[in-house]
Design an enzyme around this catalytic site. Structure first.
Site, PDB file in Angstrom:
ATOM      1  N   ASP A  44     123.527  44.284  40.201  1.00 29.53           N
ATOM      2  CA  ASP A  44     122.312  44.650  38.493  1.00 29.53           C
ATOM      3  C   ASP A  44     122.057  43.110  38.884  1.00 29.53           C
ATOM      4  OD1 ASP A  44     122.993  46.058  36.975  1.00 29.53           O
ATOM      5  OD2 ASP A  44     124.822  45.029  35.787  1.00 29.53           O
ATOM      6  N   LYS A  66     119.430  45.296  35.546  1.00 22.79           N
ATOM      7  CA  LYS A  66     118.863  45.333  33.938  1.00 22.79           C
ATOM      8  C   LYS A  66     118.971  44.211  32.463  1.00 22.79           C
ATOM      9  CE  LYS A  66     120.908  49.680  32.141  1.00 22.79           C
ATOM     10  NZ  LYS A  66     119.681  49.673  32.145  1.00 22.79           N
ATOM     11  N   MET A 189     123.929  38.512  24.570  1.00 26.22           N
ATOM     12  CA  MET A 189     122.894  38.679  24.248  1.00 26.22           C
ATOM     13  C   MET A 189     121.715  38.737  22.186  1.00 26.22           C
ATOM     14  SD  MET A 189     123.281  42.485  26.425  1.00 26.22           S
ATOM     15  CE  MET A 189     124.649  42.409  25.214  1.00 26.22           C
TER      16      MET A 189
END
Length: 270
Positions: A44, A66, A189
Site C-alpha cells: 500500500d 490507495k 480520514m
C-alpha cells in the site's frame, strides 16, 4: 481418450500484514517473518519504504497505492493480483498500513480469497488511531475521562436510489453517545469532512470546549499535530495547514496532555 490434466504447481499462500502507522520499529516480529518469506509483496501507498528492507532480494514488489484524494489502484484489480499470484504458487504478502482490519479493507480481501478457495492469515499491526494518541502522551481510555473508545471513518458514504451520496454516519447520535457514555472518538480520514463533522458533533450535544487533537503522519519523524477544541477545530485546522493522512481525536482524555508534558491548549480548561 482424453483425460483432464491438472497443474503440478502447488497452491501458494497469502498473508495480510499490518505494517503499522509508519515507524518501522513498530512492526511486529510476526510481520517481519511474513515479509521475509514473501515471494510477492503487494504494498500500500502508506507503508514506509524502510519496511521493505526485510524483503528477500528476489521478491517481486508491486506498489498498489490507495490514498484518499489521490489516484488509487482499483480494489478489484488488487484482489485479482493476490488470487492469481497464489494460484501460481507464490507466497503473497499484502502489506497494508496500520492494521488490515481497521479501515484497511482487509475484510473484503479475506472474503474474496476465501471465495476463491484460498485460506488467508492475518497479521495485526498497530493502527494509526492508537499511535496518534500515544504520540501525544495520552491514552485512548482513562478511568477519570473515558470509559471506551470508538473508531470511525470520516468519509463513510452510501449511495441512494437518486444517485446521490450521503454520509452514512449519524454524527449527531454518535456525539450524544460519546457525551453520555464518556467515549473517545478516533476519526480516520476525517480532514476533508472536518467542517461537517464539527457541525454534527456540536449539534449532537458535545460541548464546544471538548478537546480535539489532529495528528498527521503519526509515529514518523515528520509528525505534526494540532491541539484545539471542537468549537475551533475547522478554523485551527485551516490555519495549521495539516492535511491527510491524519487522525482526529475527540474527547476528554486529551485533558491529560498537560500532565504528560505534551503541548496542551489553554482552551481545554481544567
Amino acid at each position: 481418450m482424453n483425460t483432464p490434466t491438472t497443474s503440478s504447481r502447488p497452491l501458494g499462500r497469502c498473508t495480510l500484514v499490518g505494517a503499522g502507522p509508519g515507524d518501522p520499529e513498530l512492526l511486529t516480529l510476526k510481520a517481519v517473518k511474513a515479509v521475509q518469506a514473501a515471494t510477492v509483496l503487494l504494498v500500500d501507498d502508506l507503508v514506509n519504504d524502510e519496511i521493505l528492507q526485510w524483503a528477500r532480494p528476489d521478491a517481486r514488489i508491486v506498489h498498489v497505492g490507495k490514498r484518499g484524494g489521490c489516484k488509487s489502484t482499483p480494489q478489484a484489480f488488487i484482489e485479482k493480483l493476490m488470487i492469481a499470484a497464489v494460484q501460481e504458487g507464490e507466497t503473497v504478502v499484502r502489506l497494508k498500513g496500520g492494521d488490515p482490519f481497521v479501515f484497511g479493507r482487509g475484510g473484503e480481501e479475506v472474503e474474496h480469497l476465501r471465495e476463491a478457495g484460498i485460506p488467508c492469515e492475518v497479521v495485526n499491526g498497530i493502527t494509526a488511531g492508537l499511535a496518534a494518541v500515544t504520540a501525544l502522551g495520552v491514552p485512548l481510555t482513562h478511568r477519570d475521562h473515558a470509559a471506551g473508545v470508538v473508531f470511525v471513518t470520516g468519509h463513510a458514504k452510501t449511495g441512494t436510489a437518486d444517485g446521490a451520496r450521503h454520509d452514512s454516519t449519524d454524527w449527531a447520535a454518535l456525539a450524544a453517545t460519546a457525551r453520555d457514555a464518556r467515549l473517545t472518538l478516533v476519526i480516520y480520514m476525517g480532514v476533508a469532512g472536518a467542517s461537517h463533522i464539527q457541525q454534527q458533533l456540536l449539534a449532537g450535544g458535545l460541548p464546544a470546549g471538548t478537546p480535539v487533537a489532529v495528528v498527521q503522519h503519526a509515529s514518523l519523524p515528520h509528525q505534526r499535530q494540532l491541539v484545539a477544541t471542537l468549537g475551533t477545530l475547522v478554523a485551527d485546522l485551516a490555519a495549521s495547514g495539516l492535511g491527510s493522512p491524519s487522525i482526529i481525536v475527540v474527547g476528554d482524555v486529551l485533558r491529560g496532555m498537560a500532565a504528560a508534558g505534551a503541548p496542551a491548549s489553554s482552551r481545554f480548561g481544567t
